[in-house]
Design a protein around this motif. Structure first.
Motif, PDB file in Angstrom:
ATOM      1  N   HIS A  48       0.841  -1.199   0.000  1.00 16.65           N
ATOM      2  CA  HIS A  48       0.000   0.000   0.000  1.00 16.65           C
ATOM      3  C   HIS A  48       0.879   1.253   0.000  1.00 16.65           C
ATOM      4  O   HIS A  48       0.658   2.184  -0.792  1.00 16.65           O
ATOM      5  CB  HIS A  48      -0.886  -0.027   1.255  1.00 16.65           C
ATOM      6  N   LEU A  49       1.877   1.269   0.875  1.00 14.37           N
ATOM      7  CA  LEU A  49       2.785   2.417   0.953  1.00 14.37           C
ATOM      8  C   LEU A  49       3.593   2.569  -0.336  1.00 14.37           C
ATOM      9  O   LEU A  49       3.862   3.694  -0.771  1.00 14.37           O
ATOM     10  CB  LEU A  49       3.725   2.255   2.151  1.00 14.37           C
ATOM     11  N   ARG A  50       3.979   1.452  -0.929  1.00 18.39           N
ATOM     12  CA  ARG A  50       4.745   1.529  -2.182  1.00 18.39           C
ATOM     13  C   ARG A  50       3.907   2.165  -3.294  1.00 18.39           C
ATOM     14  O   ARG A  50       4.402   3.015  -4.043  1.00 18.39           O
ATOM     15  CB  ARG A  50       5.186   0.122  -2.610  1.00 18.39           C
ATOM     16  N   THR A  51       2.660   1.758  -3.385  1.00 19.62           N
ATOM     17  CA  THR A  51       1.773   2.325  -4.406  1.00 19.62           C
ATOM     18  C   THR A  51       1.621   3.831  -4.220  1.00 19.62           C
ATOM     19  O   THR A  51       1.713   4.599  -5.180  1.00 19.62           O
ATOM     20  CB  THR A  51       0.395   1.643  -4.346  1.00 19.62           C
ATOM     21  N   VAL A  52       1.412   4.251  -2.974  1.00 18.41           N
ATOM     22  CA  VAL A  52       1.271   5.680  -2.681  1.00 18.41           C
ATOM     23  C   VAL A  52       2.561   6.428  -3.001  1.00 18.41           C
ATOM     24  O   VAL A  52       2.535   7.527  -3.571  1.00 18.41           O
ATOM     25  CB  VAL A  52       0.871   5.890  -1.205  1.00 18.41           C
ATOM     26  N   ALA A  53       3.701   5.836  -2.645  1.00 18.48           N
ATOM     27  CA  ALA A  53       4.996   6.491  -2.884  1.00 18.48           C
ATOM     28  C   ALA A  53       5.265   6.673  -4.376  1.00 18.48           C
ATOM     29  O   ALA A  53       5.726   7.742  -4.809  1.00 18.48           O
ATOM     30  CB  ALA A  53       6.117   5.675  -2.245  1.00 18.48           C
ATOM     31  N   ILE A  54       4.978   5.655  -5.169  1.00 23.20           N
ATOM     32  CA  ILE A  54       5.207   5.746  -6.616  1.00 23.20           C
ATOM     33  C   ILE A  54       4.321   6.821  -7.233  1.00 23.20           C
ATOM     34  O   ILE A  54       4.775   7.658  -8.024  1.00 23.20           O
ATOM     35  CB  ILE A  54       4.955   4.382  -7.297  1.00 23.20           C
ATOM     36  N   ALA A  55       3.034   6.791  -6.881  1.00 27.00           N
ATOM     37  CA  ALA A  55       2.089   7.762  -7.451  1.00 27.00           C
ATOM     38  C   ALA A  55       2.437   9.186  -7.028  1.00 27.00           C
ATOM     39  O   ALA A  55       2.380  10.118  -7.849  1.00 27.00           O
ATOM     40  CB  ALA A  55       0.665   7.415  -7.008  1.00 27.00           C
ATOM     41  N   THR A  56       2.812   9.368  -5.764  1.00 25.92           N
ATOM     42  CA  THR A  56       3.147  10.706  -5.283  1.00 25.92           C
ATOM     43  C   THR A  56       4.424  11.220  -5.928  1.00 25.92           C
ATOM     44  O   THR A  56       4.514  12.404  -6.300  1.00 25.92           O
ATOM     45  CB  THR A  56       3.309  10.705  -3.750  1.00 25.92           C
ATOM     46  N   ALA A  58       5.567  10.438  -8.874  1.00 24.75           N
ATOM     47  CA  ALA A  58       5.219  10.812 -10.249  1.00 24.75           C
ATOM     48  C   ALA A  58       4.483  12.153 -10.283  1.00 24.75           C
ATOM     49  O   ALA A  58       4.745  13.002 -11.154  1.00 24.75           O
ATOM     50  CB  ALA A  58       4.361   9.720 -10.886  1.00 24.75           C
ATOM     51  N   ALA A  59       3.576  12.366  -9.320  1.00 22.15           N
ATOM     52  CA  ALA A  59       2.836  13.634  -9.267  1.00 22.15           C
ATOM     53  C   ALA A  59       3.774  14.806  -8.996  1.00 22.15           C
ATOM     54  O   ALA A  59       3.617  15.883  -9.580  1.00 22.15           O
ATOM     55  CB  ALA A  59       1.748  13.557  -8.188  1.00 22.15           C
ATOM     56  N   LEU A  85      -5.584  20.791 -16.562  1.00 26.27           N
ATOM     57  CA  LEU A  85      -5.032  19.432 -16.553  1.00 26.27           C
ATOM     58  C   LEU A  85      -4.968  18.854 -15.141  1.00 26.27           C
ATOM     59  O   LEU A  85      -5.345  17.705 -14.911  1.00 26.27           O
ATOM     60  CB  LEU A  85      -3.639  19.434 -17.186  1.00 26.27           C
ATOM     61  N   VAL A  86      -4.475  19.654 -14.186  1.00 22.50           N
ATOM     62  CA  VAL A  86      -4.332  19.118 -12.832  1.00 22.50           C
ATOM     63  C   VAL A  86      -5.677  18.964 -12.141  1.00 22.50           C
ATOM     64  O   VAL A  86      -5.783  18.237 -11.138  1.00 22.50           O
ATOM     65  CB  VAL A  86      -3.398  20.002 -11.973  1.00 22.50           C
ATOM     66  N   ASN A  87      -6.708  19.630 -12.660  1.00 22.80           N
ATOM     67  CA  ASN A  87      -8.044  19.491 -12.070  1.00 22.80           C
ATOM     68  C   ASN A  87      -8.768  18.247 -12.562  1.00 22.80           C
ATOM     69  O   ASN A  87      -9.843  17.918 -12.036  1.00 22.80           O
ATOM     70  CB  ASN A  87      -8.897  20.729 -12.374  1.00 22.80           C
ATOM     71  N   ILE A  88      -8.190  17.566 -13.561  1.00 21.31           N
ATOM     72  CA  ILE A  88      -8.841  16.362 -14.085  1.00 21.31           C
ATOM     73  C   ILE A  88      -9.039  15.336 -12.976  1.00 21.31           C
ATOM     74  O   ILE A  88     -10.089  14.700 -12.863  1.00 21.31           O
ATOM     75  CB  ILE A  88      -8.009  15.757 -15.241  1.00 21.31           C
ATOM     76  N   GLY A  89      -7.999  15.154 -12.156  1.00 19.37           N
ATOM     77  CA  GLY A  89      -8.078  14.162 -11.099  1.00 19.37           C
ATOM     78  C   GLY A  89      -9.162  14.453 -10.079  1.00 19.37           C
ATOM     79  O   GLY A  89      -9.727  13.543  -9.469  1.00 19.37           O
ATOM     80  N   GLN A  90      -9.457  15.758  -9.871  1.00 19.37           N
ATOM     81  CA  GLN A  90     -10.503  16.127  -8.925  1.00 19.37           C
ATOM     82  C   GLN A  90     -11.875  16.110  -9.583  1.00 19.37           C
ATOM     83  O   GLN A  90     -12.888  15.960  -8.904  1.00 19.37           O
ATOM     84  CB  GLN A  90     -10.211  17.526  -8.363  1.00 19.37           C
ATOM     85  N   PHE A 117      -2.143   9.181  -9.130  1.00 20.42           N
ATOM     86  CA  PHE A 117      -1.331  10.212  -9.770  1.00 20.42           C
ATOM     87  C   PHE A 117      -2.183  11.427 -10.132  1.00 20.42           C
ATOM     88  O   PHE A 117      -1.849  12.574  -9.807  1.00 20.42           O
ATOM     89  CB  PHE A 117      -0.651   9.635 -11.010  1.00 20.42           C
ATOM     90  N   LEU A 118      -3.299  11.175 -10.794  1.00 24.26           N
ATOM     91  CA  LEU A 118      -4.173  12.278 -11.209  1.00 24.26           C
ATOM     92  C   LEU A 118      -4.772  12.991  -9.997  1.00 24.26           C
ATOM     93  O   LEU A 118      -4.899  14.221  -9.982  1.00 24.26           O
ATOM     94  CB  LEU A 118      -5.301  11.746 -12.110  1.00 24.26           C
ATOM     95  N   TYR A 119      -5.107  12.223  -8.973  1.00 21.52           N
ATOM     96  CA  TYR A 119      -5.721  12.803  -7.780  1.00 21.52           C
ATOM     97  C   TYR A 119      -4.722  13.620  -6.965  1.00 21.52           C
ATOM     98  O   TYR A 119      -5.113  14.527  -6.238  1.00 21.52           O
ATOM     99  CB  TYR A 119      -6.291  11.665  -6.914  1.00 21.52           C
ATOM    100  N   GLY A 120      -3.444  13.282  -7.089  1.00 22.81           N
ATOM    101  CA  GLY A 120      -2.436  13.962  -6.292  1.00 22.81           C
ATOM    102  C   GLY A 120      -1.823  15.193  -6.939  1.00 22.81           C
ATOM    103  O   GLY A 120      -1.064  15.923  -6.288  1.00 22.81           O
ATOM    104  N   LEU A 121      -2.132  15.455  -8.192  1.00 23.80           N
ATOM    105  CA  LEU A 121      -1.520  16.580  -8.899  1.00 23.80           C
ATOM    106  C   LEU A 121      -1.931  17.940  -8.351  1.00 23.80           C
ATOM    107  O   LEU A 121      -1.093  18.826  -8.160  1.00 23.80           O
ATOM    108  CB  LEU A 121      -1.875  16.517 -10.391  1.00 23.80           C
TER     109      LEU A 121
END
Length: 242
Positions: A48-56, A58-59, A85-90, A117-121
């Protein structure tokens, strides 16, 4: 002290979950397991932490350079496009992003990474933009007066001064991703959402509680750690951040 106690309890539960069986036993039906038994809680937590770390990560690599670009004269006209573009995730819920990504990327971690990734931008981009556009004018004038080039001002003055605000955006992004990552298990990603889903399927309140409490404890601990880093960065820049 409370945070240290929380860390000890979390590590104890992940390493020796069976020791908490008597506490969780009243929450389950007779003969039902009180401790998640369909995998290792420690392994799921690390994944779980690895997934969050990778996505963050990248963001950060996308949002920070994008914010830098639109604060330069050459890229100012791209600010509305960048914000869009960054609002797409929201704009699109993570569940919708997963549904759109699965046909292309398949089941597993990849669709979850795209959604996170999109949610964290947005928080990283907006905080970086705020940090770079609210710098003290006197400091910027002094930097120009010393003959610094644009790149020198960026790396030696602007980014160091904006670091606390940027870190605040990263902190927010990480905490959001920690909670959101649980939905990745709906598309077979290995996250703590597995524990919650297993509890829902088996009507096992203990499983649901375990998954939720682990994610909550991680969010608190990581939030506090990043807040401490932010305060250190603020002191170095002479700012006062609580």
């Amino acid at each position: 002290m409370l945070r240290a106690l929380l860390l000890v309890l979390l590590l104890t539960f992940l390493l020796m979950p069976e020791s908490f069986d008597p506490i969780l036993r009243p929450l389950v039906q007779q003969n039902a397991p009180a401790i998640y038994n369909q995998g290792s809680l420690l392994t799921l937590t690390l994944l779980h932490l690895r997934t969050v770390a990778i996505a963050t990560t990248a963001a950060i690599l996308v949002a920070v350079p994008m914010a830098i670009l639109v604060t330069r004269p050459i890229g100012a006209e791209f600010l509305p496009l960048s914000r869009g573009l960054v609002n797409i995730g929201q704009t699109f819920p993570p569940v919708a992003v997963l549904a759109l990504a699965v046909p292309t990327l398949g089941f597993g971690e990849k669709p979850t990474l795209v959604a996170l990734f999109l949610y964290g931008l947005l928080p990283i981009f907006e905080n970086t933009l705020t940090g770079l556009t609210t710098l003290p004018p006197s400091v910027m004038e002094a930097a120009r007066g010393t003959g610094m080039t644009g790149l020198q001002r960026l790396f030696k003055v602007e980014l160091p001064l904006a670091t606390p605000v940027i870190l605040a955006g990263i902190r927010l992004s990480v905490v959001i991703s920690l909670a959101t990552a649980t939905i990745g298990s709906t598309v077979a990603a290995k996250t703590l959402g597995e524990v919650i889903i297993a509890g829902l399927q088996a009507n096992n309140l203990a499983f649901i509680l375990q998954g939720g409490l682990i994610v909550g404890a991680l969010a608190i601990l990581i939030y506090d750690t990043l807040s401490a880093v932010e305060r250190v960065a603020a002191r170095r820049t002479g700012l006062n951040v609580r």
